[in-house]
Scaffold this motif. Sequence first.
Motif, PDB file in Angstrom:
ATOM      1  N   LEU A  29       0.837  -1.207   0.000  1.00  0.00           N
ATOM      2  CA  LEU A  29       0.000   0.000   0.000  1.00  0.00           C
ATOM      3  C   LEU A  29       0.865   1.249   0.000  1.00  0.00           C
ATOM      4  N   ASP A  30       0.390   2.264  -0.674  1.00  0.00           N
ATOM      5  CA  ASP A  30       1.050   3.559  -0.653  1.00  0.00           C
ATOM      6  C   ASP A  30       1.011   4.085   0.786  1.00  0.00           C
ATOM      7  N   GLU A  31       2.161   4.461   1.307  1.00  0.00           N
ATOM      8  CA  GLU A  31       2.239   4.860   2.717  1.00  0.00           C
ATOM      9  C   GLU A  31       1.451   6.136   3.004  1.00  0.00           C
ATOM     10  N   GLN A  32       1.425   7.066   2.072  1.00  0.00           N
ATOM     11  CA  GLN A  32       0.671   8.305   2.283  1.00  0.00           C
ATOM     12  C   GLN A  32      -0.831   8.008   2.389  1.00  0.00           C
ATOM     13  N   LEU A  33      -1.333   7.148   1.516  1.00  0.00           N
ATOM     14  CA  LEU A  33      -2.728   6.727   1.580  1.00  0.00           C
ATOM     15  C   LEU A  33      -2.993   5.980   2.882  1.00  0.00           C
ATOM     16  N   ALA A  34      -2.074   5.101   3.265  1.00  0.00           N
ATOM     17  CA  ALA A  34      -2.235   4.325   4.494  1.00  0.00           C
ATOM     18  C   ALA A  34      -2.347   5.244   5.712  1.00  0.00           C
ATOM     19  N   GLU A  35      -1.546   6.298   5.753  1.00  0.00           N
ATOM     20  CA  GLU A  35      -1.621   7.224   6.898  1.00  0.00           C
ATOM     21  C   GLU A  35      -2.957   7.945   6.926  1.00  0.00           C
ATOM     22  N   LEU A  36      -3.480   8.338   5.767  1.00  0.00           N
ATOM     23  CA  LEU A  36      -4.798   8.982   5.742  1.00  0.00           C
ATOM     24  C   LEU A  36      -5.861   8.037   6.304  1.00  0.00           C
ATOM     25  N   VAL A  37      -5.797   6.780   5.911  1.00  0.00           N
ATOM     26  CA  VAL A  37      -6.750   5.780   6.400  1.00  0.00           C
ATOM     27  C   VAL A  37      -6.615   5.612   7.912  1.00  0.00           C
ATOM     28  N   ARG A  38      -5.377   5.515   8.393  1.00  0.00           N
ATOM     29  CA  ARG A  38      -5.154   5.337   9.835  1.00  0.00           C
ATOM     30  C   ARG A  38      -5.663   6.540  10.624  1.00  0.00           C
ATOM     31  N   ILE A  39      -5.406   7.733  10.124  1.00  0.00           N
ATOM     32  CA  ILE A  39      -5.871   8.940  10.816  1.00  0.00           C
ATOM     33  C   ILE A  39      -7.395   8.976  10.845  1.00  0.00           C
ATOM     34  N   ARG A  40      -8.015   8.704   9.698  1.00  0.00           N
ATOM     35  CA  ARG A  40      -9.473   8.806   9.633  1.00  0.00           C
ATOM     36  C   ARG A  40     -10.148   7.786  10.548  1.00  0.00           C
ATOM     37  N   ALA A  41      -9.684   6.541  10.547  1.00  0.00           N
ATOM     38  CA  ALA A  41     -10.265   5.541  11.452  1.00  0.00           C
ATOM     39  C   ALA A  41     -10.066   5.963  12.898  1.00  0.00           C
ATOM     40  N   CYS A  50      -3.515   7.359  18.644  1.00  0.00           N
ATOM     41  CA  CYS A  50      -3.272   7.007  17.248  1.00  0.00           C
ATOM     42  C   CYS A  50      -3.406   8.213  16.311  1.00  0.00           C
ATOM     43  N   ILE A  51      -4.331   9.123  16.601  1.00  0.00           N
ATOM     44  CA  ILE A  51      -4.430  10.337  15.787  1.00  0.00           C
ATOM     45  C   ILE A  51      -3.107  11.082  15.838  1.00  0.00           C
ATOM     46  N   ASN A  52      -2.579  11.257  17.036  1.00  0.00           N
ATOM     47  CA  ASN A  52      -1.314  11.967  17.194  1.00  0.00           C
ATOM     48  C   ASN A  52      -0.183  11.242  16.455  1.00  0.00           C
ATOM     49  N   MET A  53      -0.047   9.944  16.691  1.00  0.00           N
ATOM     50  CA  MET A  53       1.042   9.182  16.082  1.00  0.00           C
ATOM     51  C   MET A  53       0.983   9.247  14.556  1.00  0.00           C
ATOM     52  N   HIS A  54      -0.190   9.052  13.993  1.00  0.00           N
ATOM     53  CA  HIS A  54      -0.285   8.963  12.539  1.00  0.00           C
ATOM     54  C   HIS A  54      -0.270  10.331  11.850  1.00  0.00           C
ATOM     55  N   THR A  55      -0.671  11.388  12.524  1.00  0.00           N
ATOM     56  CA  THR A  55      -0.497  12.711  11.922  1.00  0.00           C
ATOM     57  C   THR A  55       0.980  13.086  11.910  1.00  0.00           C
ATOM     58  N   VAL A  56       1.699  12.747  12.958  1.00  0.00           N
ATOM     59  CA  VAL A  56       3.151  12.971  12.990  1.00  0.00           C
ATOM     60  C   VAL A  56       3.814  12.180  11.864  1.00  0.00           C
ATOM     61  N   ASP A  57       3.460  10.909  11.740  1.00  0.00           N
ATOM     62  CA  ASP A  57       4.035  10.060  10.690  1.00  0.00           C
ATOM     63  C   ASP A  57       3.676  10.577   9.295  1.00  0.00           C
ATOM     64  N   ALA A  58       2.436  11.038   9.123  1.00  0.00           N
ATOM     65  CA  ALA A  58       2.016  11.564   7.822  1.00  0.00           C
ATOM     66  C   ALA A  58       2.838  12.794   7.449  1.00  0.00           C
ATOM     67  N   GLY A  62       5.630  13.520   4.230  1.00  0.00           N
ATOM     68  CA  GLY A  62       5.394  14.556   3.224  1.00  0.00           C
ATOM     69  C   GLY A  62       3.957  14.989   3.055  1.00  0.00           C
ATOM     70  N   GLU A  63       3.060  14.499   3.894  1.00  0.00           N
ATOM     71  CA  GLU A  63       1.657  14.909   3.791  1.00  0.00           C
ATOM     72  C   GLU A  63       1.520  16.375   4.178  1.00  0.00           C
ATOM     73  N   SER A  64       0.645  17.097   3.482  1.00  0.00           N
ATOM     74  CA  SER A  64       0.464  18.528   3.752  1.00  0.00           C
ATOM     75  C   SER A  64      -0.401  18.740   4.994  1.00  0.00           C
ATOM     76  N   GLU A  65      -0.147  19.855   5.647  1.00  0.00           N
ATOM     77  CA  GLU A  65      -0.947  20.227   6.819  1.00  0.00           C
ATOM     78  C   GLU A  65      -2.419  20.362   6.441  1.00  0.00           C
ATOM     79  N   ALA A  66      -2.687  20.971   5.304  1.00  0.00           N
ATOM     80  CA  ALA A  66      -4.072  21.198   4.884  1.00  0.00           C
ATOM     81  C   ALA A  66      -4.823  19.877   4.732  1.00  0.00           C
ATOM     82  N   ARG A  67      -4.210  18.898   4.100  1.00  0.00           N
ATOM     83  CA  ARG A  67      -4.886  17.610   3.911  1.00  0.00           C
ATOM     84  C   ARG A  67      -5.097  16.889   5.239  1.00  0.00           C
ATOM     85  N   ILE A  68      -4.190  17.052   6.165  1.00  0.00           N
ATOM     86  CA  ILE A  68      -4.384  16.453   7.491  1.00  0.00           C
ATOM     87  C   ILE A  68      -5.528  17.164   8.208  1.00  0.00           C
TER      88      ILE A  68
END
Length: 148
Positions: A29-41, A50-58, A62-68
Amino acid sequence: MTNRIDLAKKAPKVYRAMIALDAAAREGLDEQLAELVRIRASQLNHCAYCINMHTVDARKGGESEARIYLLNAWEEAGDVYTEKEQAALRLTEAITVMSSHEYVSDEVYEQAAQHFGEEELAQLIALIFTINSWNRIAVSTRKKPAVQ
């Protein structure tokens, strides 16, 4: 609110099995997509740890602040998320928020299947049930986020 029990210490076989499941679920799986899924769940399950851990990881990935920031309202965010990401997020919500009157509809499943091959879709489903398990572990043991 204090931590209740350290699952890694008190049920080490279970914890190691979760680590192995998590590693297996991420494969392919694409890691950026995986982090979005983990954050949303994790948002849906109110899992602060988990929200904290996965937003940090995202962010590190390279994930943008806006998308998070917009993830909690992804459906209203327009084209901020790709169609593939939207299909993954819709499937995440359907699997995460199951109840006796809600389920993963054919429409949600078919939309995901249009964007993911069978192997990738199987991995995505595994990723979703794995993050839900981690959320339940962290919430039930009151695992505190490491906020800096």
